[in-house]
Motif scaffolding. Structure first.
Motif, short mmCIF file in Angstrom:
data_model
loop_
_atom_site.label_atom_id
_atom_site.label_comp_id
_atom_site.label_asym_id
_atom_site.label_seq_id
_atom_site.Cartn_x
_atom_site.Cartn_y
_atom_site.Cartn_z
N UNK A 2 0.84 -1.21 0.00
CA UNK A 2 0.00 0.00 0.00
C UNK A 2 0.87 1.25 0.00
N UNK A 3 0.35 2.31 -0.62
CA UNK A 3 1.06 3.58 -0.64
C UNK A 3 1.15 4.16 0.77
N UNK A 4 2.22 4.88 1.02
CA UNK A 4 2.39 5.58 2.30
C UNK A 4 1.42 6.74 2.40
N UNK A 20 13.43 15.80 -0.55
CA UNK A 20 12.85 14.47 -0.70
C UNK A 20 12.24 14.24 -2.08
N UNK A 21 11.72 15.31 -2.68
CA UNK A 21 11.09 15.17 -4.00
C UNK A 21 11.20 16.49 -4.75
N UNK A 22 11.00 16.41 -6.05
CA UNK A 22 10.97 17.61 -6.88
C UNK A 22 9.94 17.43 -7.98
N UNK A 65 11.37 11.35 -7.09
CA UNK A 65 11.90 11.06 -5.78
C UNK A 65 13.38 11.41 -5.73
N UNK A 66 13.79 12.12 -4.68
CA UNK A 66 15.18 12.58 -4.59
C UNK A 66 15.89 12.07 -3.35
N UNK A 67 15.28 11.16 -2.62
CA UNK A 67 15.90 10.62 -1.42
C UNK A 67 17.12 9.77 -1.79
N UNK A 68 18.07 9.67 -0.89
CA UNK A 68 19.22 8.80 -1.11
C UNK A 68 18.78 7.34 -1.14
N UNK A 69 17.72 7.02 -0.42
CA UNK A 69 17.13 5.69 -0.43
C UNK A 69 15.69 5.81 0.06
N UNK A 70 14.90 4.77 -0.17
CA UNK A 70 13.53 4.77 0.33
C UNK A 70 12.56 5.62 -0.47
N UNK A 71 12.83 5.80 -1.74
CA UNK A 71 11.94 6.63 -2.56
C UNK A 71 10.57 6.02 -2.80
#
Length: 208
Positions: A2-4, A20-22, A65-71
């Protein structure tokens, strides 16, 4: 899984823009929009495909998504994706094409969906003729993208083309599949894929 977040408003309340995002987009003269709600690190390769497909003639939109991980926490399903910039853009276009990714590292394949049956057939023919494995999903498939509230079907004609590329298909488009590498190592497979998709999209000016 499921989506967060159920929608963009919920995501925006927690995640930080530019960290985190752009959101990137460009408006061009034609009536064709290439978009992805799952760009950057969410479904890798989707942004690059949308931007390259747009070129200098068509418009594009990428939620990245711009996170280093967990996008994957930034993934909002297409029937719930309601980011305001995209919602303002989509109704202006006759042809909407969205790029997505699904998990399969064993087979390079594209699952073709959306509500535009003619365009789906044209995409299948174009991809097959270019040597790519693909299929048109049945309407009952969970990722067929045929729902009226799916963003791909919110253009002026009420129907669009949704392209779901497997992990291996997306990886094969780049010599180096990293955030930087995807910008600088787009290979012959990448170019051939985009060329095939462009060959089946009617070019129409919006009179601008």
């Amino acid at each position: 899984m499921a989506d967060t977040y159920p929608n963009f408003e919920a995501l925006q309340a927690v995640e930080q823009y530019d960290t985190d995002y752009s959101i990137i987009y460009g408006l061009r003269p034609s009536s064709v929009l290439f978009a992805t709600p799952h760009g950057g690190g969410i479904e890798t390769g989707a942004s690059e495909l949308a931007i390259e497909s747009a070129g200098e003639n068509h418009s594009y939109y990428c939620f990245e998504g711009r996170k280093a991980s967990g996008n994957t926490t930034l993934h909002i399903t297409s029937t719930n994706f309601d980011e305001p910039n995209l919602m303002r853009m989509i109704p202006k276009f006759d042809y909407v094409v969205t790029y997505h990714g699904y998990g399969d590292s064993a087979v390079a394949h594209t699952k073709i969906g959306g509500a535009d049956n003619e365009l789906k057939e044209r995409a299948k023919t174009a991809l097959t003729n270019a040597g790519f494995s693909c299929e048109i999903l049945p309407y009952t498939d969970p990722i067929a993208g045929v729902e009226p509230d799916n963003l791909v079907n919110k253009g002026r004609r009420g129907m669009g083309l949704q392209l779901e590329l497997s992990t291996l298909m997306r990886t094969s488009l780049f010599d180096v599949n990293t955030a930087v590498g995807r910008r600088t190592t787009q290979n012959a497979t990448f170019k051939a894929y985009v060329k095939a998709i462009l060959s089946c999209i009617p070019y129409q000016s919006r009179g601008r």
